[in-house]
Design a protein around this motif. Structure first.
Motif, PDB file in Angstrom:
ATOM      1  N   GLY A 140      36.676   8.314  53.275  1.00  0.00           N
ATOM      2  CA  GLY A 140      36.726   7.672  51.966  1.00  0.00           C
ATOM      3  C   GLY A 140      36.847   8.619  50.797  1.00  0.00           C
ATOM      4  N   GLY A 141      36.990   9.911  51.038  1.00  0.00           N
ATOM      5  CA  GLY A 141      37.166  10.871  49.956  1.00  0.00           C
ATOM      6  C   GLY A 141      38.580  10.841  49.408  1.00  0.00           C
ATOM      7  N   PRO A 142      38.790  11.411  48.208  1.00  0.00           N
ATOM      8  CA  PRO A 142      40.112  11.375  47.584  1.00  0.00           C
ATOM      9  C   PRO A 142      41.064  12.467  48.065  1.00  0.00           C
ATOM     10  N   GLY A 143      40.574  13.411  48.866  1.00  0.00           N
ATOM     11  CA  GLY A 143      41.435  14.483  49.348  1.00  0.00           C
ATOM     12  C   GLY A 143      41.712  15.547  48.307  1.00  0.00           C
ATOM     13  N   TRP A 144      40.774  15.732  47.377  1.00  0.00           N
ATOM     14  CA  TRP A 144      40.967  16.720  46.319  1.00  0.00           C
ATOM     15  C   TRP A 144      40.751  18.136  46.829  1.00  0.00           C
ATOM     16  N   THR A 145      41.428  19.061  46.164  1.00  0.00           N
ATOM     17  CA  THR A 145      41.202  20.472  46.432  1.00  0.00           C
ATOM     18  C   THR A 145      39.924  20.918  45.716  1.00  0.00           C
ATOM     19  N   ALA A 146      39.478  22.150  46.029  1.00  0.00           N
ATOM     20  CA  ALA A 146      38.304  22.693  45.350  1.00  0.00           C
ATOM     21  C   ALA A 146      38.547  22.783  43.843  1.00  0.00           C
ATOM     22  N   THR A 147      39.765  23.111  43.441  1.00  0.00           N
ATOM     23  CA  THR A 147      40.078  23.205  42.015  1.00  0.00           C
ATOM     24  C   THR A 147      40.038  21.838  41.345  1.00  0.00           C
ATOM     25  N   GLN A 148      40.526  20.826  42.022  1.00  0.00           N
ATOM     26  CA  GLN A 148      40.473  19.481  41.459  1.00  0.00           C
ATOM     27  C   GLN A 148      39.028  19.013  41.290  1.00  0.00           C
ATOM     28  N   ASP A 177      25.087  34.333  29.842  1.00  0.00           N
ATOM     29  CA  ASP A 177      24.580  34.074  31.190  1.00  0.00           C
ATOM     30  C   ASP A 177      25.328  32.920  31.845  1.00  0.00           C
ATOM     31  N   LEU A 178      25.647  31.899  31.062  1.00  0.00           N
ATOM     32  CA  LEU A 178      26.378  30.759  31.616  1.00  0.00           C
ATOM     33  C   LEU A 178      27.796  31.148  32.000  1.00  0.00           C
ATOM     34  N   THR A 179      28.425  32.011  31.213  1.00  0.00           N
ATOM     35  CA  THR A 179      29.764  32.482  31.561  1.00  0.00           C
ATOM     36  C   THR A 179      29.748  33.247  32.886  1.00  0.00           C
ATOM     37  N   ALA A 180      28.736  34.106  33.059  1.00  0.00           N
ATOM     38  CA  ALA A 180      28.610  34.837  34.326  1.00  0.00           C
ATOM     39  C   ALA A 180      28.402  33.869  35.488  1.00  0.00           C
ATOM     40  N   LEU A 181      27.599  32.820  35.268  1.00  0.00           N
ATOM     41  CA  LEU A 181      27.365  31.822  36.309  1.00  0.00           C
ATOM     42  C   LEU A 181      28.646  31.062  36.629  1.00  0.00           C
ATOM     43  N   GLU A 182      29.424  30.761  35.598  1.00  0.00           N
ATOM     44  CA  GLU A 182      30.678  30.045  35.818  1.00  0.00           C
ATOM     45  C   GLU A 182      31.633  30.863  36.685  1.00  0.00           C
ATOM     46  N   PHE A 183      31.707  32.164  36.451  1.00  0.00           N
ATOM     47  CA  PHE A 183      32.574  33.008  37.274  1.00  0.00           C
ATOM     48  C   PHE A 183      32.057  33.064  38.717  1.00  0.00           C
ATOM     49  N   THR A 184      30.743  33.043  38.887  1.00  0.00           N
ATOM     50  CA  THR A 184      30.193  32.990  40.241  1.00  0.00           C
ATOM     51  C   THR A 184      30.587  31.694  40.922  1.00  0.00           C
ATOM     52  N   GLU A 185      30.524  30.588  40.183  1.00  0.00           N
ATOM     53  CA  GLU A 185      30.933  29.301  40.741  1.00  0.00           C
ATOM     54  C   GLU A 185      32.414  29.319  41.102  1.00  0.00           C
ATOM     55  N   LEU A 186      33.234  29.913  40.244  1.00  0.00           N
ATOM     56  CA  LEU A 186      34.669  29.980  40.532  1.00  0.00           C
ATOM     57  C   LEU A 186      34.951  30.829  41.773  1.00  0.00           C
ATOM     58  N   ARG A 187      34.161  31.891  41.964  1.00  0.00           N
ATOM     59  CA  ARG A 187      34.335  32.707  43.179  1.00  0.00           C
ATOM     60  C   ARG A 187      33.987  31.898  44.424  1.00  0.00           C
ATOM     61  N   THR A 188      32.925  31.092  44.335  1.00  0.00           N
ATOM     62  CA  THR A 188      32.566  30.267  45.497  1.00  0.00           C
ATOM     63  C   THR A 188      33.654  29.240  45.770  1.00  0.00           C
ATOM     64  N   LEU A 189      34.263  28.698  44.716  1.00  0.00           N
ATOM     65  CA  LEU A 189      35.362  27.751  44.907  1.00  0.00           C
ATOM     66  C   LEU A 189      36.566  28.439  45.561  1.00  0.00           C
ATOM     67  N   ALA A 190      36.837  29.673  45.137  1.00  0.00           N
ATOM     68  CA  ALA A 190      37.944  30.420  45.732  1.00  0.00           C
ATOM     69  C   ALA A 190      37.670  30.696  47.205  1.00  0.00           C
ATOM     70  N   ASN A 191      36.424  31.042  47.527  1.00  0.00           N
ATOM     71  CA  ASN A 191      36.056  31.267  48.931  1.00  0.00           C
ATOM     72  C   ASN A 191      36.192  29.987  49.741  1.00  0.00           C
ATOM     73  N   GLU A 192      35.750  28.879  49.141  1.00  0.00           N
ATOM     74  CA  GLU A 192      35.841  27.596  49.835  1.00  0.00           C
ATOM     75  C   GLU A 192      37.299  27.233  50.092  1.00  0.00           C
TER      76      GLU A 192
END
Length: 399
Positions: free
Chosen positions: A65-73, A293-308
């Motif tokens: 039932g998921g939409p089939g989105w990518t990590a970026t979406q 600090d939030l900007t640094a956290l956002e880049f960490t989140e983006l790295r995890t998305l890239a890994n995923e």
């Protein structure tokens, strides 16, 4: 790591923005703007809109039932819903137990439970923490004993801090099925109908005056064996899987970005004839440090998305996201309360309602203290931050 959106992703972002603008429930928006308490039906109104569109479960596989989105979406979706101040979807069904069921459940369990989670017809709660078993969850004592004929369990025990249990149709519970095994090896994962005889839900009223969490007492509660997910005594495997999903979502980067925007709006406005708070260099420094600090956290989140997206495990990054994300959320409420000053005093909440000639402070200040109190929990739930640091030490430093 490519930080630029493709033309297709920009088109998706525009589609999301247009959909939210056209379909977000107007009555819900009005209650949010007024700072009114939201009901179960309020939460479900947005849930049902998304379910009808097929967007309610961004991370679910298409076959369930998921939409089939990518990590970026999915990242774009979280950004745009936060940007539009959409309420969050209650996570207990969609984010927590749903993935456990489609990963570890039987075909019959998937067919029975997943449709109700997607539609919102079944509201779920989480029966994990107990008095004396919070951060040390594996020490839980709620006991489930298999009947002589092997058809059901009899469950006895107590759970606490059970969010929204007063509304729940179903709950997912960790119970001890083998008291003689090592702690993590004697736990099972049960789905329990909250209308089953023997269940008592008792409210816990928060410092903000809200009924959000509860105690749940289970006395000789009869649970069919077919409601056990995965193998008996292997529930800790499900629990760890679920907590990993929960921790990744706790970071709340998009919502925190919106929170800082609100702080800047608040602190840029004169109050009681005083200069805007952002003109104070000490307060301005706090906001700037928080943004960094939030900007640094956002880049960490983006790295995890890239890994995923590349099929790699997030590793300790999920724990880092949980720690820093929860701490940033707390700091946002601290800065809002500091901006509110004496107008944030809890006893001012609701005072003077209906008296348009003599309002007590700005409307946004009414929620400053309750939000501050409520967000003290973020560094505890999903595994306390102290425990997360221990996990990082083991995974990264080998300690």
């Amino acid at each position: 790591m490519d930080l630029e959106f493709s033309p297709e992703e920009i088109a998706f972002r525009d589609e999301v923005r247009a959909f939210i603008a056209e379909n977000y429930p107007a009555e819900l928006r009005g209650k949010q703007d007024e700072g009114d308490d939201l009901t179960k039906e309020d939460f479900l109104s947005w849930h049902r809109v998304l379910a009808k569109k097929g967007w309610i479960a961004p991370a679910w596989p298409v076959e369930y039932g998921g939409p089939g989105w990518t990590a970026t979406q999915r990242y774009i979706w979280s950004e745009e819903t936060a940007r539009a101040d959409c309420i969050r979807i209650m996570p207990f069904g969609i984010t927590m137990v749903g993935p456990v069921i489609y990963t570890f459940g039987t075909p019959e369990q998937k067919a029975r439970f997943l449709p109700g989670i997607l539609s919102g017809d079944d509201w779920w709660c989480q029966g994990y923490s107990e008095p004396g078993a919070g951060s040390d969850l594996a020490s839980l004592r709620t006991r489930a004993v298999l009947s002589d004929d092997g058809t059901h369990y009899i469950v006895n025990g107590q759970k606490t801090w059970t969010t929204m249990a007063q509304h729940a149709d179903w709950g997912f519970f960790l119970v001890r099925t083998n008291p003689d095994a090592k702690q993590q090896e004697g736990i099972s994962f049960l789905l329990i109908d909250m209308k089953t005889p023997g269940i008592t839900v008792r409210p816990i009223i928060t410092l903000g005056g809200e009924h959000e969490v509860n105690e749940v007492f289970l006395e000789d509660v009869k649970v069919p064996v077919e409601n056990r997910i995965y193998e008996e005594n292997k529930g800790w495997t499900c629990a760890k899987f679920l907590l990993a999903h929960e921790r990744a979502g706790i970071a709340g980067v998009a919502a925190s970005k919106r929170g800082i925007e609100k702080i800047r709006d608040i602190a840029s406005t004169e109050m009681d004839g005083d200069r805007p708070l952002l003109s104070n260099p000490f307060y301005r420094r706090k906001v700037a440090e928080l943004e960094m600090d939030l900007t640094a956290l956002e880049f960490t989140e983006l790295r995890t998305l890239a890994n995923e997206a590349a099929g790699r495990d997030a590793g300790a990054a999920a724990n880092v996201l949980k720690i820093k994300g929860s701490e940033i959320q707390q700091r946002i409420t601290e800065l809002v309360l500091e901006a509110a000053g004496h107008y944030g005093a809890p006893y001012f909440r609701g005072f003077g309602e209906g008296d348009n000639e003599h309002p007590i402070g700005p409307e946004w200040a009414n929620r400053a203290a309750p939000s501050y109190y409520n967000m003290r929990k973020t560094t505890i739930y999903g595994g306390s931050n102290e425990v997360q640091r221990n996990i990082i030490a083991k995974m990264v430093l080998g300690l």
